[in-house]
Design an enzyme around this catalytic site. Structure first.
Site, PDB file in Angstrom:
ATOM      1  CE  LYS A  22      36.737  -8.887  16.765  1.00 19.12           C
ATOM      2  NZ  LYS A  22      36.827  -7.238  16.273  1.00 19.12           N
ATOM      3  CG  ASN A  23      39.474  -5.966  19.114  1.00 16.00           C
ATOM      4  OD1 ASN A  23      38.829  -6.321  18.012  1.00 16.00           O
ATOM      5  ND2 ASN A  23      38.598  -5.656  19.976  1.00 16.00           N
ATOM      6  CB  CYS A 116      28.468   0.059  13.914  1.00 16.65           C
ATOM      7  SG  CYS A 116      28.872   0.499  15.589  1.00 16.65           S
ATOM      8  NE  ARG A 121      32.364   1.459  17.449  1.00 16.61           N
ATOM      9  CZ  ARG A 121      32.750   0.328  17.698  1.00 16.61           C
ATOM     10  NH1 ARG A 121      31.888  -0.536  17.249  1.00 16.61           N
ATOM     11  NH2 ARG A 121      34.086  -0.390  17.854  1.00 16.61           N
ATOM     12  CB  VAL A 123      36.849   8.178  12.812  1.00 15.53           C
ATOM     13  CG1 VAL A 123      36.394   6.831  12.783  1.00 15.53           C
ATOM     14  CG2 VAL A 123      36.554   8.830  11.559  1.00 15.53           C
ATOM     15  CG  ASP A 124      35.585  13.002  16.960  1.00 12.81           C
ATOM     16  OD1 ASP A 124      34.987  12.094  17.007  1.00 12.81           O
ATOM     17  OD2 ASP A 124      35.713  13.750  17.633  1.00 12.81           O
ATOM     18  CD  GLN A 125      38.933  13.110  19.868  1.00 15.49           C
ATOM     19  OE1 GLN A 125      40.014  13.592  20.142  1.00 15.49           O
ATOM     20  NE2 GLN A 125      37.703  13.853  19.709  1.00 15.49           N
ATOM     21  CG  ASP A 304      34.668  -5.319  22.985  1.00 15.87           C
ATOM     22  OD1 ASP A 304      33.709  -4.686  22.759  1.00 15.87           O
ATOM     23  OD2 ASP A 304      35.736  -5.298  22.533  1.00 15.87           O
ATOM     24  NE  ARG A 396      32.558  -7.942  12.287  1.00 17.68           N
ATOM     25  CZ  ARG A 396      32.105  -6.883  13.192  1.00 17.68           C
ATOM     26  NH1 ARG A 396      30.956  -6.515  13.444  1.00 17.68           N
ATOM     27  NH2 ARG A 396      33.112  -6.194  13.264  1.00 17.68           N
TER      28      ARG A 396
END
Ligand code: UD1
Length: 416
Positions: A22-23, A116, A121, A123-125, A304, A396
């Site tokens: 998936k990833n 989440c 988490r 997303v600044d980077q 994970d 998912r």
């Protein structure tokens, strides 16, 4: 909402095939946004997260064709570089469209993913990297709005190792003017799989699999065919399930080469593992030994797989200390495991698991994808019946879960 009903106490045995990752599939499908030519991907798992991403890019004007595990994307008609909140809120990985859209269309509007279950988490980077490449980025009305006539190659450094951040910036850099270097890049195998796909599409990338990736921008990318790598987390999850039930199983269509840290811990727990080029066999002892672990970026132990090892330690002989260093709130499964009789103490980012002789079936609630996997493992070991609610989390990320468990002899069925 569907539930999963498991009759525990069966020793898992047999053979089952693993799916594509998936990833890896999520960023790789986004790579198709970078070209006007059709791109075909195989070994794409049929999962809710993949369906969400295909819907997301479909509404941008991309033609999507799906045939079993093959997906062909044709982004020649891409005319709406927008990722709306309604889709992004269901899957954080939607942020992966940001880099390709700015690079290809010169503009993107992508909803901020928001929080989440497992932590803040941010997303600044991702944003910092695009700005360093010359994009004008603003956050308005909950959306990241990025504009750049053409991105410029730059030297990028991320403050922490970020998997999707590295992927986003690597994709954006492929069409930038000049050379980009990403330092402190994520070394996860999924990042390397994406790089191999981009190279097949004509990108000029070196340092694949290292923490310093160099990308020489090109004018355009072209069509290609790419096979998605096997899912190492799905593989690790089934290995844990076989191990926890004292079983003997062989997983095919997968490779131990991306799973060293996990296999090392399973060996420490007393399992015998035999690896073949594209299969892994695990034989478990009657009772596992407790194993300590600490999550960290690849090649260290993956976050994970933390929840699944908590379930395994819950029934092992001894005490295990588990430290989670990637996400600040990733022990939600502990309270559900306690409902099954596990003895777990939490202090900040450390869990202490005192193995017990047996667990008892109960009704439990899935909170996130990998937390749900730990409940499945615990349910397989527990005496009696376990009902897992909210299994949409499992859908998912685990393809045909009940069918695959059945192949190993488990008694698990879905209740609608
Ligand atoms: C990816 C995986 C996810 C896995 C995680 C860590 C995908 C689709 N998902 O998620 O399954 O659990 O890697 O291996 O591949 N961070 C920031 N700012 C940023 C980006 C990240 O502070 O801009 C922080 C995060 O909050 C987290 C850490 O960095 O604490 C690592 O996160 P990251 O590697 O980015 O996770 P994802 O790529 O979202």
């Amino acid at each position: 909402m569907d539930k999963l009903l498991i009759e525990g106490g069966v020793r898992l045995q047999g053979e089952v095939a693993m799916s594509g990752a998936k990833n890896a599939a999520l960023p790789i499908l986004c790579a198709a946004l970078l070209t006007r030519d059709p791109v075909t991907f195989t070994n794409v798992p049929q999962l809710n997260d993949i369906a969400t991403l295909l819907k997301l890019i479909g509404q941008m004007g991309v033609k999507v064709e799906r045939d079993g595990d093959a997906v062909t994307l044709d982004a020649s008609g891409l005319d709406n570089p927008v990722a709306p909140y309604e889709l992004v809120k269901t899957m954080r990985a939607s942020i992966l469209v940001l880099g390709p859209l700015v690079a290809r269309c010169g503009e993107a509007r992508v909803s901020l993913p928001g929080g989440c279950a497992i932590g803040a988490r941010p997303v600044d980077q991702h944003i910092k990297g695009l700005q360093a490449m010359g994009a004008e980025v603003s956050v308005e009305h909950g959306y990241v709005h990025a504009v750049a006539t053409r991105l410029k190659g730059a030297r990028l450094f991320t403050d922490m190792v970020t998997v999707t951040g590295t992927e986003n910036l690597m994709m954006a850099a492929c069409l930038a003017d000049g050379d980009t270097v990403i330092e402190n890049a994520a070394r996860e195998p999924e990042v390397a799989d994406l790089a191999h796909c981009l190279i097949a599409m004509g990108a000029d990338i070196s340092g694949v699999g290292t923490d310093m990736i160099r990308i020489r921008g090109v004018e355009r990318l072209h069509g290609a065919t790419h096979r998605v790598m096997p899912d190492r987390i799905e593989t690790g999850t089934y290995l844990c399930a076989i191990a926890a039930t004292g079983g003997d199983g062989r997983l095919t269509g997968t490779s131990a080469s991306y799973l060293e840290a996990v296999i090392d811990k399973l060996t420490d727990a007393g399992c015998r593992i035999d690896t073949e080029p594209d299969a892994i066999r695990l034989r478990a002892p009657a009772r596992l030994k407790a194993v300590n672990l600490r999550t960290a970026p690849y090649p260290a132990f993956p976050t994970d797989m933390q929840a699944q090892f908590m379930a395994l330690n819950a029934v092992a002989d001894g005490t295990a200390v588990i430290r989670e260093t990637i996400f600040e709130n990733r022990f939600m499964h502990a309270v559900e495991l306690q409902r099954l009789g596990a003895d777990i103490g939490i202090d900040g980012n450390t869990a202490v698991v005192q193995g017990v002789a047996s667990l008892q079936g109960a009704t439990v609630m899935a909170t996130d994808l990998r937390a749900s996997a730990s409940l499945v493992i615990a349910g397989l070991v527990a005496e009696g019946e376990t009902v897992i609610e909210r299994i949409y989390h499992l859908d998912r990320g685990y393809e045909r879960l009940e069918e695959k468990l059945a192949r190993l002899g488990a008694h698990a069925r879905r209740i609608h």
